[in-house]
Scaffold this motif. Sequence first.
Motif, short mmCIF file in Angstrom:
data_model
loop_
_atom_site.label_atom_id
_atom_site.label_comp_id
_atom_site.label_asym_id
_atom_site.label_seq_id
_atom_site.Cartn_x
_atom_site.Cartn_y
_atom_site.Cartn_z
N ILE A 1 -0.93 -1.05 2.71
CA ILE A 1 -1.27 -0.55 1.37
C ILE A 1 -1.68 -1.73 0.50
CG2 ILE A 1 -0.46 0.75 -0.63
CD1 ILE A 1 1.83 1.75 1.08
N GLU A 2 -2.86 -1.66 -0.06
CA GLU A 2 -3.29 -2.68 -1.01
C GLU A 2 -2.96 -2.21 -2.42
OE1 GLU A 2 -7.34 -3.80 -0.48
OE2 GLU A 2 -6.93 -4.77 1.45
N ALA A 3 -2.29 -3.06 -3.16
CA ALA A 3 -1.93 -2.71 -4.54
C ALA A 3 -2.74 -3.58 -5.49
CB ALA A 3 -0.44 -2.94 -4.77
N ARG A 4 -3.46 -2.94 -6.36
CA ARG A 4 -4.17 -3.65 -7.42
C ARG A 4 -4.06 -2.82 -8.69
NH1 ARG A 4 -8.50 -2.56 -3.92
NH2 ARG A 4 -8.81 -4.79 -3.59
N GLN A 5 -4.22 -3.49 -9.84
CA GLN A 5 -4.09 -2.79 -11.11
C GLN A 5 -5.06 -1.60 -11.18
OE1 GLN A 5 -4.97 -6.19 -13.59
NE2 GLN A 5 -2.90 -6.18 -14.41
N PHE A 6 -4.76 -0.38 -11.26
CA PHE A 6 -3.45 0.23 -11.31
C PHE A 6 -3.43 1.35 -10.28
CE2 PHE A 6 -4.36 -1.60 -15.39
CZ PHE A 6 -3.23 -2.36 -15.63
N ALA A 7 -3.65 0.97 -9.01
CA ALA A 7 -3.71 1.98 -7.96
C ALA A 7 -3.29 1.37 -6.63
CB ALA A 7 -5.13 2.54 -7.84
N PHE A 8 -2.76 2.23 -5.76
CA PHE A 8 -2.51 1.86 -4.38
C PHE A 8 -3.70 2.33 -3.55
CE2 PHE A 8 1.82 2.50 -6.09
CZ PHE A 8 2.34 1.24 -5.86
N GLU A 9 -4.08 1.54 -2.56
CA GLU A 9 -5.19 1.94 -1.69
C GLU A 9 -4.73 1.84 -0.23
OE1 GLU A 9 -8.11 3.18 -2.61
OE2 GLU A 9 -8.53 3.41 -0.47
N PRO A 10 -4.65 2.89 0.55
CA PRO A 10 -4.97 4.25 0.16
C PRO A 10 -3.92 4.84 -0.79
CG PRO A 10 -4.01 4.23 2.35
CD PRO A 10 -4.18 2.79 1.95
#
Lengths: 146, 445
Positions: free
Chosen positions: A35-44
């Motif tokens: 899981i990639e976390a960046r402001q302000f969402a998790f992907e996926p």
Amino acid sequence: MEWRRWGFWLAVSLVVLLFPLPQARAEGASRTLRIEARQFAFEPGELKVRPGEKVTLELVAVDVAHGLYVEGYDLEVRAEPGQTARLTFVADRPGTFRLRCSVTCGDLHPFMVGKLQVGSRLWFWRALGLMAVAGWAGLSQRKAGA
Amino acid sequence: MRYDVLQLPGVKRLLTHRWPQFTLRLVLLAAFVLAILAGWLGTPVGNRNFAVVAVWIAWWALLILVAVPWLGRAWCSVCPIPLPGEWLQNGAVLGPTGRAGLGRNRRWPRRLRNIWLQNAAFTALALTSAVILTSPVVTATVLAALILLAVGTALVYERRAFCRYLCPVGGFIGLYAQAAPLELRVRDTAVCAAHTEKACYVGNQEGYGCPWGTFPAGMVRNNVCGLCFECLRTCAYDNIVLRIRPWGEDLTQPRGRKLDEAFKAFIMLGGALVYAAVFLGPWGALKDAAYRLGSSAWWGYAGLLLGVTWIGLPGLFALAVRAGRPRHWRRAFTALAYALVPLGLMAWVAFSLAFVAANLSYIWPVLSDPLGWGWNVFGTAQVPWTPYLGRWLPLLQALALAVGVGWSVRVAGRIAQELQLTRALYPVTAFVLLAGGGMAWLLLG
């Protein structure tokens, strides 16, 4: 009699709430999800696993420090910027659970949310069942009162 | 089945005396001023600033989970926003003094005696809420703007025109207060009819004329009563009652249904759906769109919100009502829209449970360090973020939505019966189930 009617609808609602829904279990299987976390969402934003699976979540904080809190499981992991943190657990509780960032990461931090779906959408189906019962009860009250 | 709580020992005394209510409003005004100062001067990190945490988490939780569903317009009874304006308007701080105040006391324009402006104001807040809810300085500016607007309105227009016609929060509190199990009414309308002075409306030495511009004897709905209890003070005949009643009584009341309020029901129901998608959904692009005011993505978000609340839901509902082949379809549309009030209220409860449970623990650090300056006044500054309710949350949300659906269908049944339009009941029930199911998918799916 009013109380009998209420008792009936309560009993039907309890059946809907407690009825065991079939869940295909995957005991012993394991899965790793990145899981990639960046402001302000998790992907996926949405993850799906099977009940009983041993799940390892790899959290990668892309921009600033982020955390990953799994609602319902009460588990948490934190990652510094550019680093990967791991969280391993057995997905033994079916349903849909919110993933939340647990490290203040900016303005929209309280709303940085993802979803973990373990098996079927248990509570969604139960809610639909309860709503159908409630709607039925509402309609029948009209007839009773007519 | 009604019970007058004024019969309980001490209750009438408590509500008639000005000091308890005034003290509470003063404390809340102080908290309000602290929120404005914290927003302007404190940390820009929303969940560390008193402005955002006190207003959008603590106050919102109390309002939507406790005050509105159980006590109706109780918040309006203690709301500090109109307080400074009232002081200036009345030329007095506590009660009537006989002296003239600074207010021009003009009548509110006839064309605007509805809640369309409140509908527009709430929509404007909803369009910008991703910023308002997260930015302390914007929260503080909005709060200050509301106070200034209330003061300006009180200086020009009579009574609480701001509360009744402009306040974006008061609009939806009024709508949902009609579902609450508490009502202020008169005991015997004949007493009021025979009373020539109408002190409850024009005031006397004991209290002001109804600040909401309502004649209590003609009141059949909670939306036009701010529970300020002035009529309780002015009535010389002990003819005011404050009753506990079954939930949702006003919704099946044939008198006083209006299209502006019907639209408020759609705006609120649609707002709950859109908020659930934006703030609790996993779609980062949607949050980004809601946050970047003025960007092309934001215009897309604005289109979504306006489309759902002002066009999509009312349009779909109109089709459902039309399927019943009503003779007066606008009347039927307006009347049956009141059936959506319980679902809308419970949709907001379900949304707020998730929002509040996840964020409530931010209160403890902020109480000790309201401005985010590193203070630790009560020793709670380091309390870690802890989501509440955990495993119980989905159950509570599912129950809230089910109650909303059942309650709405029941109200729809009564209204359809009153209109002799039972053919419309099944399409309306389908609409209720669709909206409830959509909310369940967004929250639990």
